[in-house]
Write a protein that holds these residues in place. Structure first.
Motif, PDB file in Angstrom:
ATOM      1  N   ALA A  34       0.845  -1.188   0.000  1.00 58.61           N
ATOM      2  CA  ALA A  34       0.000   0.000   0.000  1.00 58.61           C
ATOM      3  C   ALA A  34       0.884   1.243   0.000  1.00 58.61           C
ATOM      4  O   ALA A  34       1.958   1.261   0.610  1.00 58.61           O
ATOM      5  CB  ALA A  34      -0.904  -0.010   1.218  1.00 58.61           C
ATOM      6  N   ALA A  35       0.392   2.263  -0.688  1.00 53.71           N
ATOM      7  CA  ALA A  35       1.199   3.484  -0.806  1.00 53.71           C
ATOM      8  C   ALA A  35       1.501   4.077   0.564  1.00 53.71           C
ATOM      9  O   ALA A  35       2.537   4.706   0.771  1.00 53.71           O
ATOM     10  CB  ALA A  35       0.466   4.497  -1.677  1.00 53.71           C
ATOM     11  N   PHE A  38       4.615   2.250   2.229  1.00 52.60           N
ATOM     12  CA  PHE A  38       5.883   2.169   1.514  1.00 52.60           C
ATOM     13  C   PHE A  38       6.771   3.330   1.992  1.00 52.60           C
ATOM     14  O   PHE A  38       6.508   3.964   2.985  1.00 52.60           O
ATOM     15  CB  PHE A  38       5.577   2.256   0.002  1.00 52.60           C
ATOM     16  CG  PHE A  38       6.714   1.871  -0.904  1.00 52.60           C
ATOM     17  CD1 PHE A  38       7.225   0.581  -0.890  1.00 52.60           C
ATOM     18  CD2 PHE A  38       7.264   2.789  -1.779  1.00 52.60           C
ATOM     19  CE1 PHE A  38       8.263   0.216  -1.745  1.00 52.60           C
ATOM     20  CE2 PHE A  38       8.297   2.441  -2.630  1.00 52.60           C
ATOM     21  CZ  PHE A  38       8.802   1.148  -2.611  1.00 52.60           C
ATOM     22  N   TYR A 109       2.491  15.577 -16.762  1.00 50.56           N
ATOM     23  CA  TYR A 109       1.959  15.667 -15.403  1.00 50.56           C
ATOM     24  C   TYR A 109       2.153  14.369 -14.632  1.00 50.56           C
ATOM     25  O   TYR A 109       2.253  14.375 -13.411  1.00 50.56           O
ATOM     26  CB  TYR A 109       0.495  16.106 -15.416  1.00 50.56           C
ATOM     27  CG  TYR A 109       0.368  17.616 -15.410  1.00 50.56           C
ATOM     28  CD1 TYR A 109       0.707  18.344 -14.267  1.00 50.56           C
ATOM     29  CD2 TYR A 109      -0.040  18.310 -16.537  1.00 50.56           C
ATOM     30  CE1 TYR A 109       0.621  19.733 -14.250  1.00 50.56           C
ATOM     31  CE2 TYR A 109      -0.129  19.690 -16.533  1.00 50.56           C
ATOM     32  CZ  TYR A 109       0.207  20.402 -15.387  1.00 50.56           C
ATOM     33  OH  TYR A 109       0.135  21.766 -15.370  1.00 50.56           O
ATOM     34  N   GLN A 110       2.217  13.266 -15.352  1.00 52.91           N
ATOM     35  CA  GLN A 110       2.541  12.021 -14.660  1.00 52.91           C
ATOM     36  C   GLN A 110       3.967  12.107 -14.109  1.00 52.91           C
ATOM     37  O   GLN A 110       4.234  11.710 -12.966  1.00 52.91           O
ATOM     38  CB  GLN A 110       2.415  10.830 -15.613  1.00 52.91           C
ATOM     39  CG  GLN A 110       2.501   9.516 -14.884  1.00 52.91           C
ATOM     40  CD  GLN A 110       2.508   8.318 -15.826  1.00 52.91           C
ATOM     41  OE1 GLN A 110       2.641   8.444 -17.045  1.00 52.91           O
ATOM     42  NE2 GLN A 110       2.366   7.135 -15.257  1.00 52.91           N
ATOM     43  N   GLN A 113       3.962  14.369 -11.097  1.00 54.80           N
ATOM     44  CA  GLN A 113       3.458  13.672  -9.902  1.00 54.80           C
ATOM     45  C   GLN A 113       4.530  12.761  -9.310  1.00 54.80           C
ATOM     46  O   GLN A 113       4.715  12.702  -8.103  1.00 54.80           O
ATOM     47  CB  GLN A 113       2.195  12.872 -10.271  1.00 54.80           C
ATOM     48  CG  GLN A 113       1.812  11.766  -9.291  1.00 54.80           C
ATOM     49  CD  GLN A 113       1.139  12.269  -8.016  1.00 54.80           C
ATOM     50  OE1 GLN A 113       1.057  13.463  -7.780  1.00 54.80           O
ATOM     51  NE2 GLN A 113       0.694  11.343  -7.173  1.00 54.80           N
ATOM     52  N   ARG A 114       5.253  12.060 -10.173  1.00 54.39           N
ATOM     53  CA  ARG A 114       6.295  11.156  -9.661  1.00 54.39           C
ATOM     54  C   ARG A 114       7.373  11.965  -8.919  1.00 54.39           C
ATOM     55  O   ARG A 114       7.906  11.519  -7.911  1.00 54.39           O
ATOM     56  CB  ARG A 114       6.913  10.373 -10.805  1.00 54.39           C
ATOM     57  CG  ARG A 114       5.922   9.445 -11.532  1.00 54.39           C
ATOM     58  CD  ARG A 114       6.128   8.003 -11.176  1.00 54.39           C
ATOM     59  NE  ARG A 114       5.117   7.147 -11.786  1.00 54.39           N
ATOM     60  CZ  ARG A 114       5.335   6.342 -12.820  1.00 54.39           C
ATOM     61  NH1 ARG A 114       6.536   6.288 -13.380  1.00 54.39           N
ATOM     62  NH2 ARG A 114       4.369   5.578 -13.284  1.00 54.39           N
ATOM     63  N   VAL A 117       5.958  12.992  -5.627  1.00 47.93           N
ATOM     64  CA  VAL A 117       5.966  11.882  -4.665  1.00 47.93           C
ATOM     65  C   VAL A 117       7.324  11.825  -3.969  1.00 47.93           C
ATOM     66  O   VAL A 117       7.408  11.703  -2.741  1.00 47.93           O
ATOM     67  CB  VAL A 117       5.662  10.537  -5.375  1.00 47.93           C
ATOM     68  CG1 VAL A 117       5.926   9.359  -4.443  1.00 47.93           C
ATOM     69  CG2 VAL A 117       4.229  10.495  -5.877  1.00 47.93           C
ATOM     70  N   ILE A 160       1.269  22.251  -9.949  1.00 47.10           N
ATOM     71  CA  ILE A 160       1.091  21.216  -8.920  1.00 47.10           C
ATOM     72  C   ILE A 160       2.455  20.960  -8.300  1.00 47.10           C
ATOM     73  O   ILE A 160       3.387  20.539  -8.991  1.00 47.10           O
ATOM     74  CB  ILE A 160       0.550  19.906  -9.528  1.00 47.10           C
ATOM     75  CG1 ILE A 160      -0.604  20.168 -10.487  1.00 47.10           C
ATOM     76  CG2 ILE A 160       0.163  18.928  -8.423  1.00 47.10           C
ATOM     77  CD1 ILE A 160      -1.868  20.638  -9.870  1.00 47.10           C
ATOM     78  N   THR A 164      -0.449  14.228  -5.048  1.00 44.19           N
ATOM     79  CA  THR A 164      -1.897  14.051  -4.952  1.00 44.19           C
ATOM     80  C   THR A 164      -2.189  12.758  -4.212  1.00 44.19           C
ATOM     81  O   THR A 164      -1.815  11.688  -4.671  1.00 44.19           O
ATOM     82  CB  THR A 164      -2.523  13.946  -6.361  1.00 44.19           C
ATOM     83  OG1 THR A 164      -2.066  15.048  -7.130  1.00 44.19           O
ATOM     84  CG2 THR A 164      -4.021  13.964  -6.284  1.00 44.19           C
ATOM     85  N   THR A 165      -2.829  12.876  -3.049  1.00 39.15           N
ATOM     86  CA  THR A 165      -3.175  11.656  -2.323  1.00 39.15           C
ATOM     87  C   THR A 165      -4.667  11.545  -2.078  1.00 39.15           C
ATOM     88  O   THR A 165      -5.137  10.530  -1.573  1.00 39.15           O
ATOM     89  CB  THR A 165      -2.473  11.610  -0.951  1.00 39.15           C
ATOM     90  OG1 THR A 165      -2.744  12.834  -0.278  1.00 39.15           O
ATOM     91  CG2 THR A 165      -0.981  11.429  -1.101  1.00 39.15           C
ATOM     92  N   SER A 166      -5.409  12.577  -2.419  1.00 37.95           N
ATOM     93  CA  SER A 166      -6.855  12.468  -2.251  1.00 37.95           C
ATOM     94  C   SER A 166      -7.529  13.212  -3.389  1.00 37.95           C
ATOM     95  O   SER A 166      -6.878  13.919  -4.162  1.00 37.95           O
ATOM     96  CB  SER A 166      -7.295  13.053  -0.908  1.00 37.95           C
ATOM     97  OG  SER A 166      -7.535  14.437  -1.043  1.00 37.95           O
ATOM     98  N   LEU A 167      -8.845  13.045  -3.470  1.00 34.08           N
ATOM     99  CA  LEU A 167      -9.582  13.676  -4.555  1.00 34.08           C
ATOM    100  C   LEU A 167     -10.020  15.088  -4.204  1.00 34.08           C
ATOM    101  O   LEU A 167     -10.704  15.741  -4.985  1.00 34.08           O
ATOM    102  CB  LEU A 167     -10.796  12.803  -4.896  1.00 34.08           C
ATOM    103  CG  LEU A 167     -10.434  11.477  -5.555  1.00 34.08           C
ATOM    104  CD1 LEU A 167     -11.601  10.518  -5.539  1.00 34.08           C
ATOM    105  CD2 LEU A 167      -9.959  11.702  -6.982  1.00 34.08           C
ATOM    106  N   VAL A 170      -8.480  18.919  -6.295  1.00 32.98           N
ATOM    107  CA  VAL A 170      -7.684  18.554  -7.470  1.00 32.98           C
ATOM    108  C   VAL A 170      -7.995  19.453  -8.663  1.00 32.98           C
ATOM    109  O   VAL A 170      -7.352  19.347  -9.695  1.00 32.98           O
ATOM    110  CB  VAL A 170      -7.884  17.071  -7.865  1.00 32.98           C
ATOM    111  CG1 VAL A 170      -7.342  16.170  -6.791  1.00 32.98           C
ATOM    112  CG2 VAL A 170      -9.331  16.774  -8.166  1.00 32.98           C
ATOM    113  N   ALA A 482     -12.630  17.751 -17.079  1.00 34.72           N
ATOM    114  CA  ALA A 482     -12.439  17.202 -15.736  1.00 34.72           C
ATOM    115  C   ALA A 482     -12.123  18.295 -14.723  1.00 34.72           C
ATOM    116  O   ALA A 482     -12.210  18.063 -13.518  1.00 34.72           O
ATOM    117  CB  ALA A 482     -11.313  16.160 -15.754  1.00 34.72           C
TER     118      ALA A 482
END
Lengths: 492, 1152
Positions: A34-35, A38, A109-110, A113-114, A117, A160, A164-167, A170, A482
């Motif tokens: 689970a994230a 980790f 954006y991916q 995000q990495r 993180v 950003i 991002t860990t929640s909705l 966003v 979105a």
């Protein structure tokens, strides 16, 4: 008696059930973590940073950056009965649902995000502090790289900077270009301070101080735009000079050596995206090969062919031309020599971009040649351009820089040019030096030459309907849908 | 002597029974007869049987006429065993029983051998004076102590009539009551179904009746022999309907349940039971998503309620909720019950919202052992070939397209490879090359039988369907054993077990187009001027502009690719029923579903898929373990005469674990070893493995209460816990309530003849849906190829790790609230039966894969958001149009209207989504909008074709040329772009149903089954290729009528290579309505005289044709299509599908 038997069996049965056959409902994935649990060790930190790098392999494979920067500029002609969105880039029938615009946005954006993180999780890990700082700096370098691509394609952006860990929250609106550049600059400045000049052994290939400085130079060059008096020219020149003064970079003697697999992360490379033949490869060979070419996996697609104007930009003695293009090949089936042409309508017989083709690969998508993100020749040309702009005309140092690139290509040294002639010469040099390396559209856009260049390239019936607003791509419609906080770029 | 008296009295009783039933004698008049001691009372037989039903948890089937008016003595002690009790009870009344399946007994008239009515002297009793006669030998009550008041009237003996009564399959029916109409003169048939009796001269009509069969009246005329075939009454009100965790009589149902009989299941050769639902039950929409052998179907019960989660019903096979219907032998199935409304499905709680299909397999019956052989063999052919251009038409078209596009003609005679269109030597019909005529066959042997305590049914089946695309097939081998044993009077145990092995070779179909095309797509695209083989014998491949879609050789694709799939499966469950006290039973059920799968894939270097890699192999293997435990406690009681109560409590648990492993290799020296030796590959790719688990724990309860057979109430509740949901929302509660009013049993309807059934039903309840993947609430760490990166000199791939999504710990059940009102009407002695239901089903807290901004780093996230409503009307009508001695005709008709509406989404008014095509560059084919139904296709509107420059100048498309599409400028801004799109069709039908007609004449039987849908559209992606007119590929023959200056078509644009791919518009949408003669079968039951010598009880031969007649305007292979499989968003799309076959077969059913 019967009742006792029945009662016993039911009690036994039920008690067996409520214990033995009561399955666990709090299941978590088997084989994955689970994230939330980790990110505890330096190995976890390393894995997080690796994942951030990994996105680069998607960003720089085949079409993601190369197609918009060639087809939407004046360097490439798409396969004319192929993908309509690719053709729309070429003819400038650009709409917000164009998938190339979407892909650029999505993978960048991916990557961001990495990086976020890493920046969020790694600080809390107990590990070697020096290594930790380096990891964070690497993540910032990568984040800046993605934002730099995005800001040049789209302008103002949702900024950003956290994982991002929640909705919740966003739907982020766009921040002005200035703020995006401020983040890019601060990320790169931290990177250039922390990152080492060189790596050895297993770490070769990570972002270096030189890469951060070089990228910063490119950022300043871009920010200077077409404004003669811009203060950024001086900053660009200064950063490029810092890279040159590091003294660890040089040009390969032969242009061809730049693309040799054995020269990966060699003397000319500030940063490159590494692929491994048939293990973690790219599709460059197949995409750019002439259609049906029997030398590459799945035969060539002929996705994009070089334009006649790009071909014509190479003088006959330019040593880069035979390296950059495939002009003839021997068919292995019948040993016949097939000669290719720049003007034929048959995509199977068209001259092709060839310098990133890995002919040792056997699997479609298995090409192992690195994508050269930033080379020392880029730094030399940035330095020459910025210096000339700062000095209101080329200086001796500016000539030295550009002529190093030209000399290697077997071209005569430049001299006695005006400021604008020198600018033209730089842009032409960049066009041939970096063909199909993801620079052309950016160079045209930042120098405000995009519309003229596009309108001038009309081979194969191109009649582009380019408008001034096309210097930015449309924000992907999916994203506007979105995220109602987003506004679309003008003209889309 | 005593025996004789007993027999005599019993036979008298039989007649009395008839008399009363015929004249509807009120029961009350029989009551005040006897009470000899305080231990003995009187009870009606009917009430006594009811008591037994409650006490033993069984059901009795009987004809009212046989039972009504009969009373028995009650006494303090009775045998523990049901069988003994029944014998005691029935024998004296000249009745007997037969256990027809587990828990179900038929009460029949005693066999003729024991029946003195056989005497040639018929007795008729005057009903007014018919008294009670004590059944002898029960209590030793002195028979002579009771006065017998029987008025026996002698009737003139005139004629002896005899004959045989047979079932619909031609088997002799024992125990059939034969009466002279209007009298009580009658007899029953013997074990062979034969009867003989004398009838009065004036007798005109004989009435034949038997439980489970329709009553039949036959004119006597001058005949002395009258053979009769009875038709089964499939809709009998006494029929037992299986519902979740129990059974009820159809008359006691409060919910909406449809039943599909064995005959309907077996009417068509089907691979899996879900196909049997098609057109047979109102409100059940079945769409075969691929016509390939072993393909699957999408089943929608009362519409699609979910957007991102599953919409398939829950299948419960002999109590085991499971999936993978292709490895279940449909030949073993006795009945399918479809639970539709919330009252019926709520007992399945979180898995009930898409409806529940309860599958009951055949069990042994007590009595004679029988051996059934059922075989069919048939031939399948492609139902339809799509007309395409031939070589010269194609060459003309290419030349025209290239000239119009500003180029030069290709077929110009300039070289051998470019002959003039008239000089072409190759003309390949690629459809002929890849399609074939293919056999289908199925053979089954069933051994069944048993005695009162042990019953068995054992069957073996072999099913083999070859595909109409070369090399594709599906084969299945199954073995089933169902065993039941009464261990003790209080303990019954049983076993249901099926072992299956399936193997298939899947043709490459239903793929993306272009370079990834499958067989059908490439057969339609590959130019007719290409040969199949090169001169050197290798497959001809082409990468020239003539093959702009870059498709591969169709024959190569169908022959050089092996995709074998194996499944081995054991589905077994065991139950024990323990009777704890009177009316109280405990049942425990343990089961396991063990599945092993294996896939062997290899593609040779002969075609593009394998050429680049010199052969490519993949093997994968999976292991699935699914276990189930259910424990229920049932209490059944009749209080007084009027209160019927059944209560159920249960605890169930189920858990599942799946493990998969796969490995790939490429670059083989030759194509010899294929997938059998991965190590021989030079390039070994990253192997993969994975494990997932889920588990559920449930508590359930149900209360059935019936008052006076008129008012029926059902309350159910289930609490489900599921591993699939977030820590905060693991448990869900699903209640429902229903009320039914059997108006027919009201006193005010007693004295009418028209209505034979009238019941009103109303129900409301909540159910849930948990059909999402596992662990979806949790963000976990992905370690994959897309998180790895090579570092170092030389570089070495280093594994990375990144979160795979955004956690949503609040993720919970999708909720479904359904209201249903229904009515069941039967008139003319149930010759016309109508069931109508109106429902409103609202799904809320949708498990919705919401697009999140890509700036989060992710694409979608699963949330509980949005609401969808389905409302509709279902009608089922069964009629017996003609019934008589030799000829009968019955019809079953069902139609359903469903209206779907999205009530809310994730806050946005509309979303563009849907499965497009990468190759065609078509995305977002569907618009989901609030207030609109699911499945709305979204695109441009073609207004016609520009005929001249003047039209173009006045339009929004100034760059167009005459012959190009004219699109509607919907927003009137003078430009045509993506804003100019609207809803251009819908993939869901507004009306669907089926009509079945059965005609019987003597041994002949003809059934014709029509099935159809209307109101739906199909997005035919194939049109993007076949009508693109851009010179990339072969075209539909329709384009011969394309626009040219001399042929000003208003439908098809001009040919031009500059046209490129098309943009999704009304041009690609077609009407998907169809009406299909799904099946027509002519059967013949061989006369008994012929087969008896062979030891056969019955024999039937039949010929059957499937899909031979389809009325549709759809231009693709078949209007029954779903490229996106079972997904609810993109229903009604077609691209490169496997064509539907038409099948002609002959079959043979033998019963020994």
């Amino acid at each position: 008696m019967k009742t006792i038997k029945a009662f016993t069996s039911i009690v036994l049965g039920l008690s067996l059930c409520l214990t033995a056959c009561r399955p666990e409902l709090d299941l978590s994935p088997v084989g994955t973590v689970a994230a939330t649990t980790f990110y505890n060790t330096s190995r976890d930190a390393e894995a997080a940073v690796t994942a951030a790098y990994s996105v680069l392999r998607t960003v720089y494979d085949a079409e993601n950056i190369v197609t918009p920067t060639t087809v939407a500029a004046d360097d490439g002609v798409p396969f004319l009965t192929g993908n309509a969105d690719r053709r729309a880039l070429w003819s400038y029938n650009l709409v917000s649902t164009n998938t190339f615009s979407l892909n650029v946005w999505q993978v960048a954006y991916q990557g961001i995000q990495r990086s976020n993180v890493v920046l969020a999780r790694v600080p809390g890990i107990e590990m070697d502090e020096t290594l930790k700082k380096r990891y964070l700096a690497e993540a910032k370098f990568l984040r800046a790289l993605h934002y730099f691509n995005l800001v040049r394609f789209f302008g103002a952006l949702p900024l950003i900077t956290t994982e991002t860990t929640s909705l919740d929250d966003v739907q982020v609106p766009r921040s002005p270009v200035e703020q995006v550049y401020a983040l890019i600059e601060s990320d790169l400045k931290e990177a250039e301070e922390v990152l080492p000049q060189r790596y050895t052994g297993a770490n070769v290939g990570r972002a270096t101080q030189g890469a951060a400085k070089g990228l910063l130079a490119k950022v300043y060059l871009t920010r200077a735009g077409n404004v003669a008096a811009s203060p950024y020219w001086a900053q660009a020149a200064a950063k490029a000079k810092e890279v040159i003064d590091l003294g660890i970079y040089d040009l390969w003697a032969n242009y061809a050596d730049v693309y040799e697999i054995r020269n990966r992360n060699g003397r000319e490379s500030l940063f490159e995206v590494v692929y491994l033949t048939d293990v973690a490869g790219n599709t460059q060979s197949t995409h750019w090969a002439p259609r049906g070419l029997p030398l590459v996996p799945a035969n060539g697609y002929g996705t994009i062919r070089p334009t006649q104007s790009l071909w014509a930009s190479f003088s006959a003695q330019d040593r880069r031309r035979p390296v950059s293009f495939l002009t003839a090949y021997t068919n292995p089936a019948n040993q016949q020599l097939v000669t290719l042409s720049i003007s034929t309508t048959d995509p199977a017989l068209a001259i092709a971009n060839w310098k990133l083709a890995d002919l040792t690969s056997r699997i479609l998508g298995g090409g192992g040649k690195s994508f050269p993100y930033m080379r020392f020749s880029d730094i030399l040309l940035i330095y020459a351009e910025a210096l000339s702009e700062v000095s209101n005309g080329p200086t001796a140092e500016a000539y030295t820089a550009i002529n190093r690139v030209r000399t290697r290509a077997g071209l005569p040294a430049l001299q006695n040019l005006t400021r604008s002639q020198f600018k033209d010469a730089i842009l032409l040099e960049r066009r041939v030096e970096f063909s199909f390396e993801g620079h052309r559209w950016f160079d045209l856009a930042r120098t405000e030459r995009l519309l003229d260049a596009v309108n001038a390239e009309t081979s194969f019936g191109r009649s582009p309907t380019i408008r001034p607003t096309n210097v930015l791509l449309p924000i992907p419609q999916r994203e506007v849908d979105a995220n109602p906080a987003l506004t679309q770029n003008p003209g889309y | 002597m005593f025996r004789l008296i007993q027999v005599f009295l019993a036979s008298l009783w039989l007649v009395v029974g008839f008399t009363h039933s015929v004249l509807s004698q009120p029961l009350a008049s029989l009551k005040p007869i006897m009470a000899t001691s305080n231990q003995v009372g009187v009870k009606t037989l009917k009430a006594a049987l009811k008591d037994l039903e409650v006490q033993y948890g069984v059901f009795f089937l009987y004809e009212n006429k046989l039972i009504e008016g009969k009373v028995i003595l009650t006494y303090a002690h009775r045998e523990n065993r049901l069988s003994k009790t029944l014998t005691q009870l029935l024998e004296p009344l000249a009745l007997r029983y037969e256990k027809i399946k587990q828990d179900t007994y038929a009460i029949l008239a005693a066999k003729k051998e024991d029946n003195p009515v056989k005497s040639t002297r018929p007795a008729a009793l005057l009903p007014e004076s018919a008294p009670y006669t004590a059944p002898p030998a029960l209590q030793g009550v002195s028979l002579t102590s009771q006065p017998l008041k029987v008025n026996v009237v002698n009737l003139p003996v005139q004629t002896t009539i005899q004959g045989r009564v047979v079932s619909e399959t031609g088997e002799g029916l024992p125990g059939v009551t034969v009466l002279v109409k209007g009298t009580s003169t009658g007899t029953v048939t013997d074990a062979k179904g034969e009867y003989s009796m004398t009838i009065p001269d004036e007798a005109k009509i004989l009435v034949f009746s038997f439980v489970g069969y329709l009553k039949q009246e036959v004119a006597v005329g001058n005949k002395t022999t009258l053979n009769v075939q009875l038709q089964p009454d499939t809709k009998s009100l006494d029929e037992v309907v299986v519902v979740g965790y129990g059974t009820v009589k159809k008359s006691d149902l409060t919910g909406s349940v449809s039943k599909i009989s064995e005959a309907a299941i077996k009417a068509t050769p089907i691979v899996a039971l879900d196909r049997a639902l098609q057109g047979r039950a109102p409100g059940v929409l079945v769409t075969q998503t691929s016509a390939r052998p072993g393909g699957v179907a999408a089943v929608r019960i009362r519409g699609a309620g979910s957007i991102s989660a599953g919409n398939e019903p829950l299948y419960v096979i002999d109590g085991f909720p499971t999936t993978d219907l292709n490895s279940i032998n449909p030949g073993d199935i006795e009945s399918l019950e479809i639970l539709k409304d919330a009252s019926a499905t709520a007992i399945y709680g979180s898995r009930g919202s898409n409806g529940v299909v309860i599958v009951t397999t055949k069990r042994g019956k007590a009595g004679q052992s029988s051996v059934d052989v059922e075989s069919y063999y048939g031939v399948q052919n492609n139902r339809r070939k799509i007309p395409l251009l031939n070589a010269s038409q194609y060459a003309d078209f290419i030349n025209e397209a290239r000239l119009n596009g500003g180029g030069t003609a290709y077929f110009d005679g300039s070289s051998a490879a470019r002959p003039l269109p008239t000089a072409l030597t190759t003309d390949t019909d690629w459809q002929n090359e890849v399609f074939r005529s293919a056999p289908i066959q199925s053979h089954q042997i069933t051994l069944s039988g048993g005695e009162s305590k042990t019953r068995y049914a054992i069957s073996g089946n072999y099913y083999d369907q070859q595909g109409i695309v070369q090399n594709s097939y599906f084969k299945r081998y199954t073995l089933r054993t169902n065993l039941d044993r009464e261990v003790a009077s209080w303990l019954k145990v049983g076993l249901s077990m099926q072992a299956a092995h399936t193997r298939s070779n899947a043709a490459r179909t239903e793929t993306e187009g272009g370079a990834n095309s499958g067989v059908t797509n490439s057969a339609l695209n590959f130019a007719p001027v290409f040969p199949v083989y090169q001169p050197d014998g290798r497959f001809y491949r082409d990468l020239s502009p003539l093959n702009g879609n870059n498709v591969d050789n169709p024959v190569g694709l169908s022959s050089q690719l092996t995709d074998l799939n194996f499944t081995s499966r054991v589905l077994a469950s065991f139950f024990a029923d323990v009777t704890l006290a009177k009316g109280l039973t405990f049942r425990t059920n343990w089961g396991a579903d063990l599945i092993g799968t294996r896939r062997n894939f290899y593609v040779t270097r002969q075609i593009g898929l394998g050429a680049g890699t010199n052969g490519s192999a993949l093997i994968s293997s999976g292991q699935y373990i699914n276990w189930l435990n259910e424990n229920t406690l049932t209490y059944s009681r009749t209080l007084g005469e009027k209160h019927n109560l059944t209560a159920l409590l249960g605890y169930t648990s189920q858990a599942f674990r799946q493990e998969d492993v796969s490995a790939l290799a490429a670059n083989f020296i030759d194509d010899f070893g294929q997938y059998n030796n991965l190590g021989a590959g030079t390039t070994l790719q990253r192997p993969s493995s994975g494990t997932v688990e889920w588990a559920m724990i449930s508590y359930l309860a149900r209360l059935n209460y019936g008052f006076s057979d008129r008012y029926l109430f059902t309350l159910t509740a289930r609490q489900d816990g599921s591993s699939r949901f977030g820590p905060a929302r693991k448990y869900g509660f699903f209640p429902s309530g229903a009320f039914a009013w059997r108006v027919i049993n009201e006193p005010f309807l007693k004295n009418q003849k028209l209505l034979s059934d009238l019941k009103l039903r109303a129900s409301y309840g909540l159910t849930g849906n948990q059909e999402i993947g596992n662990y979806r609430f949790l963000s976990s760490i992905a370690v994959t190829a897309s998180t790895a990166y090579p570092f170092g000199a030389p570089p070495v791939q280093l594994n990375g790790a990144a979160p795979n999504g955004i956690s949503n710990l609040e993720l919970g059940w999708e909720k479904n609230a359904q209201a249903d009102i229904g009515v069941d009407i039967g008139v003319f002695n149930n010759r016309i039966q109508l069931t109508a239901d109106y429902y409103v089903k609202t799904t809320s807290d949708l498990l919705f894969n919401v697009n999140v901004p890509l700036t989060t780093g992710y694409g979608t996230s699963l949330r509980n958001i949005g609401r969808v409503e389905n409302r509709g009307l279902e009608l089922g009508l069964n009629t017996i149009n003609v019934t008589g001695g030799n000829f009968s005709w019955s019809s079953e008709i069902n139609v359903a209207f469903n209206r779907n509406k999205v009530l809310s989404l994730d806050g946005r008014p509309a979303i563009l989504t849907g499965d497009g095509s990468t190759h065609l560059n078509v995305q977002n084919i569907v618009q989901l909008a609030v207030g609109e139904p699911l499945g709305n296709f979204y695109g441009r509107v073609v207004e016609g074709i520009f005929q001249n420059q003047t039209e173009i100048d006045g339009s929004a498309q100034i760059t167009a040329r005459p012959g190009d599409f004219r699109f509607a400028d919907l927003n009137g801004d003078g430009q045509i772009n993506d804003v100019d799109r609207q809803v251009i069709g819908n993939g869901y039908p507004s009306l669907f149903g089926g009509i079945n007609n059965t005609f019987r004449y003597k041994g002949l039987e003809l059934t014709a089954f029509f099935q159809g849908v209307t109101g739906n559209d199909i997005l035919n992606f194939g049109r993007f290729d076949l009508y693109n007119l851009n010179g990339n590929n072969n075209q539909s023959a329709d384009v011969l009528n394309r626009w040219t200056p001399t042929n000003p078509s208003t439908v098809l644009p001009r040919a031009t290579t500059a046209g490129g791919q098309r943009i999704l518009s009304t041009f690609h949408i077609e009407d998907g309505s169809y009406l299909r003669l799904k099946n027509i079968t002519l059967g013949y039951n061989l006369p008994r005289t012929l087969i008896a010598r062979a030891g056969l009880q019955s024999a039937k031969v039949y010929v059957s044709a499937q899909n031979y007649l389809t009325f549709t305007n759809y231009s693709g292979y078949d209007p029954e299509v779903s490229r996106s499989g079972a997904g609810s968003i993109s229903q009604g799309t077609d691209y490169g599908g496997y064509p539907t076959a038409k099948t002609l077969l002959v079959g043979l059913n033998l019963k020994f």
